[in-house]
Scaffold this active site. Structure first.
Site, PDB file in Angstrom:
ATOM      1  N   HIS A 196       0.839  -1.189   0.000  1.00  0.00           N
ATOM      2  CA  HIS A 196       0.000   0.000   0.000  1.00  0.00           C
ATOM      3  C   HIS A 196       0.879   1.245   0.000  1.00  0.00           C
ATOM      4  O   HIS A 196       2.041   1.199   0.414  1.00  0.00           O
ATOM      5  CB  HIS A 196      -0.893   0.018   1.232  1.00  0.00           C
ATOM      6  CG  HIS A 196      -1.980  -1.008   1.217  1.00  0.00           C
ATOM      7  ND1 HIS A 196      -3.042  -0.968   2.079  1.00  0.00           N
ATOM      8  CD2 HIS A 196      -2.178  -2.108   0.454  1.00  0.00           C
ATOM      9  CE1 HIS A 196      -3.848  -1.980   1.855  1.00  0.00           C
ATOM     10  NE2 HIS A 196      -3.333  -2.705   0.867  1.00  0.00           N
ATOM     11  N   GLU A 244       0.937   3.812   1.919  1.00  0.00           N
ATOM     12  CA  GLU A 244       1.467   4.173   3.237  1.00  0.00           C
ATOM     13  C   GLU A 244       2.664   3.310   3.612  1.00  0.00           C
ATOM     14  O   GLU A 244       3.646   3.816   4.170  1.00  0.00           O
ATOM     15  CB  GLU A 244       0.397   4.006   4.326  1.00  0.00           C
ATOM     16  CG  GLU A 244      -0.830   4.854   4.123  1.00  0.00           C
ATOM     17  CD  GLU A 244      -1.960   4.133   3.426  1.00  0.00           C
ATOM     18  OE1 GLU A 244      -3.125   4.391   3.767  1.00  0.00           O
ATOM     19  OE2 GLU A 244      -1.693   3.308   2.516  1.00  0.00           O
ATOM     20  N   CYS A 262      -5.934   1.900   6.024  1.00  0.00           N
ATOM     21  CA  CYS A 262      -6.595   0.660   6.425  1.00  0.00           C
ATOM     22  C   CYS A 262      -6.003   0.195   7.761  1.00  0.00           C
ATOM     23  O   CYS A 262      -5.072   0.806   8.290  1.00  0.00           O
ATOM     24  CB  CYS A 262      -6.405  -0.417   5.352  1.00  0.00           C
ATOM     25  SG  CYS A 262      -4.711  -1.050   5.249  1.00  0.00           S
ATOM     26  N   CYS A 289      -2.178  -0.606   7.519  1.00  0.00           N
ATOM     27  CA  CYS A 289      -1.330   0.580   7.441  1.00  0.00           C
ATOM     28  C   CYS A 289      -1.352   1.364   8.747  1.00  0.00           C
ATOM     29  O   CYS A 289      -0.317   1.875   9.186  1.00  0.00           O
ATOM     30  CB  CYS A 289      -1.766   1.448   6.271  1.00  0.00           C
ATOM     31  SG  CYS A 289      -1.453   0.664   4.670  1.00  0.00           S
TER      32      CYS A 289
END
Length: 149
Positions: A56, A58, A86, A89
């Protein structure tokens, strides 16, 4: 004199990263990390390219910023991300001890707020910065994806 480097300025940079993800066929989420008005990490989702569910925006940004700083803690850093983090993360952001998270669009179903994920006690979080632009990009991506299938 007003500082031109505000949350909107940096979120625009994160949106540029999200656009890059969009162009690569990745879910368009972009992230940057800033310390003392300096961008030290800029990235976007890479889950398709790397065939890695953990890639992701992040997570990529945390790694890049830690490498830049030469340490694993991101104290005094701000993460700008186009979509609310999420649970995965948010957990990584907890351990990184990032000082501030600024997100664009909410993720009502899978976001850390809906899932009641704890952030580091010293981490501040602000949302809704350029939320309409971030949300519109995500919607456009999924509409195009559906139309291709």
């Amino acid at each position: 004199m007003e500082n031109p480097f505000d949350d909107t300025y940096y979120m625009k940079k994160a949106l540029q990263e999200a656009e890059e993800a969009f162009d690569k066929g990745e879910i368009p989420v972009g992230a940057i990390i800033v310390i003392k008005d300096r961008i030290i990490a800029r990235t976007h989702n890479l889950t398709e390219l790397l065939n890695d569910v953990t890639a992701h925006a992040e997570m990529q940004a945390i790694t890049a910023a830690a490498n830049f700083l030469g340490g694993k803690y991101l104290t005094n850093c701000t993460l700008y991300v186009t979509l609310e983090p999420c649970q995965m993360c948010a957990g990584a952001l907890y351990w990184s001890q990032v000082s501030k998270i600024v997100y664009g669009a909410r993720d009502e179903e899978r976001g850390c707020i809906a899932l009641d994920t704890k952030l580091h006690p010293k981490t501040k979080m602000t949302g809704g910065v350029l939320a309409e632009e971030a949300s519109a990009l995500l919607k456009r991506f999924f509409i195009e994806k559906r139309n291709l299938n």
